[in-house]
Design a protein around this motif. Structure first.
Motif, PDB file in Angstrom:
ATOM      1  N   GLY A   1       0.919  -0.997   0.023  1.00  0.00           N
ATOM      2  CA  GLY A   1       0.156  -0.114   0.029  1.00  0.00           C
ATOM      3  C   GLY A   1       0.717   1.332  -0.152  1.00  0.00           C
ATOM      4  N   LYS A   2       0.174   2.260   0.533  1.00  0.00           N
ATOM      5  CA  LYS A   2       0.925   3.564   0.667  1.00  0.00           C
ATOM      6  C   LYS A   2       1.812   3.835   1.639  1.00  0.00           C
ATOM      7  CE  LYS A   2      -2.732   6.118  -1.796  1.00  0.00           C
ATOM      8  NZ  LYS A   2      -2.080   5.937  -3.035  1.00  0.00           N
ATOM      9  N   PHE A   3       3.057   4.467   1.219  1.00  0.00           N
ATOM     10  CA  PHE A   3       4.041   4.780   2.492  1.00  0.00           C
ATOM     11  C   PHE A   3       4.275   6.179   2.170  1.00  0.00           C
ATOM     12  CE2 PHE A   3       4.389   0.192   2.066  1.00  0.00           C
ATOM     13  CZ  PHE A   3       4.975  -0.199   3.333  1.00  0.00           C
ATOM     14  N   PHE A   4       4.527   6.842   3.619  1.00  0.00           N
ATOM     15  CA  PHE A   4       4.659   8.122   3.647  1.00  0.00           C
ATOM     16  C   PHE A   4       6.335   8.368   3.279  1.00  0.00           C
ATOM     17  CE2 PHE A   4       1.569   8.769   7.317  1.00  0.00           C
ATOM     18  CZ  PHE A   4       0.717   8.921   6.612  1.00  0.00           C
ATOM     19  N   LEU A   5       6.665   9.226   2.352  1.00  0.00           N
ATOM     20  CA  LEU A   5       8.007   9.589   2.299  1.00  0.00           C
ATOM     21  C   LEU A   5       8.479  10.610   3.109  1.00  0.00           C
ATOM     22  CD1 LEU A   5       8.217   9.577  -1.716  1.00  0.00           C
ATOM     23  CD2 LEU A   5       9.138   7.829  -0.062  1.00  0.00           C
TER      24      LEU A   5
END
Length: 175
Positions: free
Chosen positions: A166-170
């Protein structure tokens, strides 16, 4: 190191991992993965990070192990390599040297003792001593302990990466 109260910090030693550390490091990850899954954090699994990824990090000289006495406390990879998803970051540090933290994993038996904070402060000091201007990383949003740690240490979101889970914070912190 940016220390305000050294008495609260755990006593850790750091060294580049060697191939004879592989089994110990693999156990750190496997135990942490089981612990995360038991808490509903589905960031890692049996596919990633796998033993071969860890072995390659060691071979490249980019895997580090932290010990609390003789007990393996944590492992992480530190380099300047990133995948194509990092292009989605609105990075403040465009041309200066930087380091990227990958796969930071604290031994499940030693969590909630400040080890993650201490490791990140150690990494920041190492980066400063090696002329880096920032630290970058990606963080799974559902891993609330990790996201709180990075926010508390001054890391800011620069974008979103999308991986298999899924989505990950950079995230980035200027040093």
């Amino acid at each position: 190191m940016n220390k305000t109260d050294n008495t609260a910090m755990p006593q850790l030693s750091f060294h580049k991992a060697l191939l004879n550390d592989l089994d110990e490091i693999n156990i750190i990850y496997k135990t942490a993965i089981a612990d995360m899954i038991s808490h509903g954090i589905l960031q890692w699994d049996e596919i990633y990070p796998d033993r071969e990824t860890i072995r390659q990090d060691i071979i490249k000289g980019e895997m580090y192990i932290a010990r609390h006495g003789t007990l393996p406390a944590a492992a992480y990879t530190l380099n300047s390599e990133c995948d194509n998803e990092y292009i989605n970051g609105n990075w403040k540090n465009i041309s200066e040297p930087y380091f990227i933290v990958h796969r930071l994993c604290v031994n499940a038996r030693l969590q909630k003792q400040g080890i993650g904070t201490y490791i990140m402060l150690h990494i920041e000091e190492y980066a400063r001593n090696n002329n880096a201007s920032s630290i970058r990383l990606d963080c799974f949003p559902e891993n609330h302990s990790a996201t709180a740690l990075y926010k508390r240490l001054g890391y800011t979101r620069t974008g979103i990466a999308t991986y298999r889970k899924g989505k990950f914070f950079l995230m980035e912190k200027m040093l």
